[in-house]
Design a protein around this motif. Structure first.
Motif, PDB file in Angstrom:
ATOM      1  N   PHE A 127      64.569  23.959  73.112  1.00  0.00           N
ATOM      2  CA  PHE A 127      66.035  23.860  73.038  1.00  0.00           C
ATOM      3  C   PHE A 127      66.459  22.429  73.338  1.00  0.00           C
ATOM      4  N   ARG A 128      67.387  21.914  72.552  1.00  0.00           N
ATOM      5  CA  ARG A 128      67.991  20.608  72.806  1.00  0.00           C
ATOM      6  C   ARG A 128      68.816  20.651  74.082  1.00  0.00           C
ATOM      7  N   GLU A 129      69.354  21.849  74.372  1.00  0.00           N
ATOM      8  CA  GLU A 129      70.313  22.004  75.468  1.00  0.00           C
ATOM      9  C   GLU A 129      69.627  22.585  76.711  1.00  0.00           C
ATOM     10  N   PRO A 130      70.119  22.212  77.905  1.00  0.00           N
ATOM     11  CA  PRO A 130      69.598  22.843  79.129  1.00  0.00           C
ATOM     12  C   PRO A 130      70.253  24.213  79.343  1.00  0.00           C
ATOM     13  N   GLY A 131      69.731  24.990  80.275  1.00  0.00           N
ATOM     14  CA  GLY A 131      70.385  26.246  80.659  1.00  0.00           C
ATOM     15  C   GLY A 131      69.615  27.497  80.305  1.00  0.00           C
ATOM     16  N   TRP A 132      68.517  27.338  79.562  1.00  0.00           N
ATOM     17  CA  TRP A 132      67.717  28.525  79.179  1.00  0.00           C
ATOM     18  C   TRP A 132      67.076  29.139  80.421  1.00  0.00           C
ATOM     19  N   ALA A 133      66.939  30.473  80.370  1.00  0.00           N
ATOM     20  CA  ALA A 133      66.369  31.222  81.500  1.00  0.00           C
ATOM     21  C   ALA A 133      64.923  30.783  81.725  1.00  0.00           C
ATOM     22  N   PRO A 134      64.556  30.495  82.958  1.00  0.00           N
ATOM     23  CA  PRO A 134      63.193  30.027  83.239  1.00  0.00           C
ATOM     24  C   PRO A 134      62.169  31.150  83.109  1.00  0.00           C
ATOM     25  N   PRO A 135      60.877  30.791  83.001  1.00  0.00           N
ATOM     26  CA  PRO A 135      59.852  31.836  82.992  1.00  0.00           C
ATOM     27  C   PRO A 135      59.850  32.610  84.300  1.00  0.00           C
ATOM     28  N   GLY A 136      59.593  33.937  84.213  1.00  0.00           N
ATOM     29  CA  GLY A 136      59.658  34.785  85.399  1.00  0.00           C
ATOM     30  C   GLY A 136      58.331  35.396  85.818  1.00  0.00           C
ATOM     31  N   PHE A 137      57.309  35.271  84.985  1.00  0.00           N
ATOM     32  CA  PHE A 137      55.972  35.791  85.318  1.00  0.00           C
ATOM     33  C   PHE A 137      54.965  35.090  84.402  1.00  0.00           C
ATOM     34  N   ALA A 138      53.688  35.351  84.640  1.00  0.00           N
ATOM     35  CA  ALA A 138      52.647  34.767  83.787  1.00  0.00           C
ATOM     36  C   ALA A 138      51.828  35.886  83.151  1.00  0.00           C
ATOM     37  N   ALA A 139      51.672  35.812  81.826  1.00  0.00           N
ATOM     38  CA  ALA A 139      50.984  36.845  81.061  1.00  0.00           C
ATOM     39  C   ALA A 139      49.664  36.306  80.496  1.00  0.00           C
ATOM     40  N   PHE A 140      48.754  37.208  80.160  1.00  0.00           N
ATOM     41  CA  PHE A 140      47.482  36.844  79.520  1.00  0.00           C
ATOM     42  C   PHE A 140      46.785  35.690  80.256  1.00  0.00           C
ATOM     43  N   VAL A 141      46.775  35.804  81.597  1.00  0.00           N
ATOM     44  CA  VAL A 141      46.226  34.721  82.426  1.00  0.00           C
ATOM     45  C   VAL A 141      44.723  34.550  82.186  1.00  0.00           C
ATOM     46  N   SER A 142      43.974  35.648  82.157  1.00  0.00           N
ATOM     47  CA  SER A 142      42.515  35.517  81.962  1.00  0.00           C
ATOM     48  C   SER A 142      42.184  34.834  80.633  1.00  0.00           C
ATOM     49  N   SER A 143      43.090  34.917  79.650  1.00  0.00           N
ATOM     50  CA  SER A 143      42.826  34.336  78.324  1.00  0.00           C
ATOM     51  C   SER A 143      42.686  32.813  78.348  1.00  0.00           C
ATOM     52  N   VAL A 144      43.150  32.137  79.404  1.00  0.00           N
ATOM     53  CA  VAL A 144      43.014  30.662  79.424  1.00  0.00           C
ATOM     54  C   VAL A 144      41.544  30.242  79.432  1.00  0.00           C
ATOM     55  N   ILE A 145      40.663  31.154  79.812  1.00  0.00           N
ATOM     56  CA  ILE A 145      39.216  30.879  79.753  1.00  0.00           C
ATOM     57  C   ILE A 145      38.814  30.616  78.289  1.00  0.00           C
ATOM     58  N   GLU A 146      39.472  31.323  77.362  1.00  0.00           N
ATOM     59  CA  GLU A 146      39.145  31.194  75.933  1.00  0.00           C
ATOM     60  C   GLU A 146      39.548  29.833  75.367  1.00  0.00           C
ATOM     61  N   SER A 147      40.472  29.148  76.055  1.00  0.00           N
ATOM     62  CA  SER A 147      40.854  27.809  75.571  1.00  0.00           C
ATOM     63  C   SER A 147      40.248  26.710  76.449  1.00  0.00           C
ATOM     64  N   GLY A 148      39.273  27.067  77.287  1.00  0.00           N
ATOM     65  CA  GLY A 148      38.489  26.026  77.954  1.00  0.00           C
ATOM     66  C   GLY A 148      38.640  25.908  79.463  1.00  0.00           C
ATOM     67  N   THR A 149      39.427  26.793  80.093  1.00  0.00           N
ATOM     68  CA  THR A 149      39.482  26.780  81.560  1.00  0.00           C
ATOM     69  C   THR A 149      38.190  27.400  82.096  1.00  0.00           C
ATOM     70  N   ARG A 150      37.593  26.739  83.117  1.00  0.00           N
ATOM     71  CA  ARG A 150      36.350  27.276  83.690  1.00  0.00           C
ATOM     72  C   ARG A 150      36.633  28.595  84.395  1.00  0.00           C
ATOM     73  N   PRO A 151      35.793  29.600  84.168  1.00  0.00           N
ATOM     74  CA  PRO A 151      35.975  30.865  84.896  1.00  0.00           C
ATOM     75  C   PRO A 151      36.065  30.646  86.404  1.00  0.00           C
ATOM     76  N   SER A 152      35.307  29.664  86.917  1.00  0.00           N
ATOM     77  CA  SER A 152      35.315  29.408  88.370  1.00  0.00           C
ATOM     78  C   SER A 152      36.643  28.814  88.854  1.00  0.00           C
ATOM     79  N   ASP A 153      37.472  28.336  87.936  1.00  0.00           N
ATOM     80  CA  ASP A 153      38.781  27.789  88.323  1.00  0.00           C
ATOM     81  C   ASP A 153      39.885  28.852  88.328  1.00  0.00           C
ATOM     82  N   MET A 154      39.562  30.082  87.908  1.00  0.00           N
ATOM     83  CA  MET A 154      40.605  31.104  87.782  1.00  0.00           C
ATOM     84  C   MET A 154      41.293  31.465  89.096  1.00  0.00           C
TER      85      MET A 154
END
Ligand SMILES: N[C@@H](CCC(=O)N[C@@H](CS)C(=O)NCC(=O)O)C(=O)O
Ligand SMILES: [Zn+2]
Ligand SMILES: [Zn+2]
Length: 193
Positions: A127-154
């Motif tokens: 959005f060009r404009e401020p004021g959008w509702a911020p993120p409220g939770f985190a989804a598909f967290v384990s999936s970051v391993i698939e894009s290169g996060t080390r399992p040991s860093d989870m």
């Protein structure tokens, strides 16, 4: 193991999550192109905004998570340079429309028979404009391993998410998981009202 302070989630989260505005009712999403940017008018606040760790959602360079939420699809209108848009994967549930030049995903409707049919996924940080509702939770967290996060860093990733107030889930959050299950139960004829 990475220290929780050195874990990068997303620039708009690492540097402090900005509050939304009660009066924000939409604005213009813009892609990254300096020349002929794609613009999309959204006539709604973003709903169910969250961080997503999956490999399919668009994220800015260097980010581990995307920030993604939904709006009703009838509140989405491409206002400039629609010719630059293409659907990333026509077989996916979310029909992510991305700018072919810069790669930013502009909107992703769900059109098939689905609990979220009629909603479009958007990245409010565009959005060009401020004021959008911020993120409220985190989804598909384990999936970051698939894009290169080390399992040991989870453990550090999940601690950092909790530290910034985003409860980590490995799929969606309970209200959205319940909506999916309610839809499935209705289809199966097992739903009790
Ligand atoms: N582990 C998978 C998960 C992908 C996934 O299921 N993503 C969720 C969150 S955006 C989804 O609803 N996808 C539907 C779609 O991609 O159309 C990955 O990271 O690619
Ligand atoms: Zn672009
Ligand atoms: Zn995702």
């Amino acid at each position: 193991m990475l220290d929780t302070m050195t874990i990068s989630i997303h620039p708009a989260i690492d540097n402090g999550i900005k509050q939304g505005s009660e009066s924000f009712a939409g604005g213009t999403l813009v892609c990254d192109c300096a020349d002929r940017p794609v613009t999309v008018q959204i006539s709604s606040q973003v709903l169910h905004n969250h961080a997503c760790g999956c490999t399919q959602c668009w994220k800015p360079k260097g980010a581990t998570f995307s920030i993604v939420g939904v709006v009703p699809s009838d509140k989405v209108n491409v206002t400039a340079n629609a010719d630059k848009l293409a659907v990333v994967d026509p077989n996916a549930t979310i029909l992510r429309h991305a700018c072919k030049a810069c790669g930013v995903h502009m909107y992703g409707p769900i059109e098939k028979d689905h609990a979220f049919k009629g909603l479009s996924f958007i990245h409010a940080e565009r959005f060009r404009e401020p004021g959008w509702a911020p993120p409220g939770f985190a989804a598909f967290v384990s999936s970051v391993i698939e894009s290169g996060t080390r399992p040991s860093d989870m453990p550090a990733v999940r601690s950092r998410l909790k530290e910034v107030g985003l409860e980590p889930y490995d799929a969606l959050n309970p209200p959205l998981m319940d909506a999916l299950a309610t839809f499935a139960a209705r289809k199966a004829g097992t739903l009790r009202e």
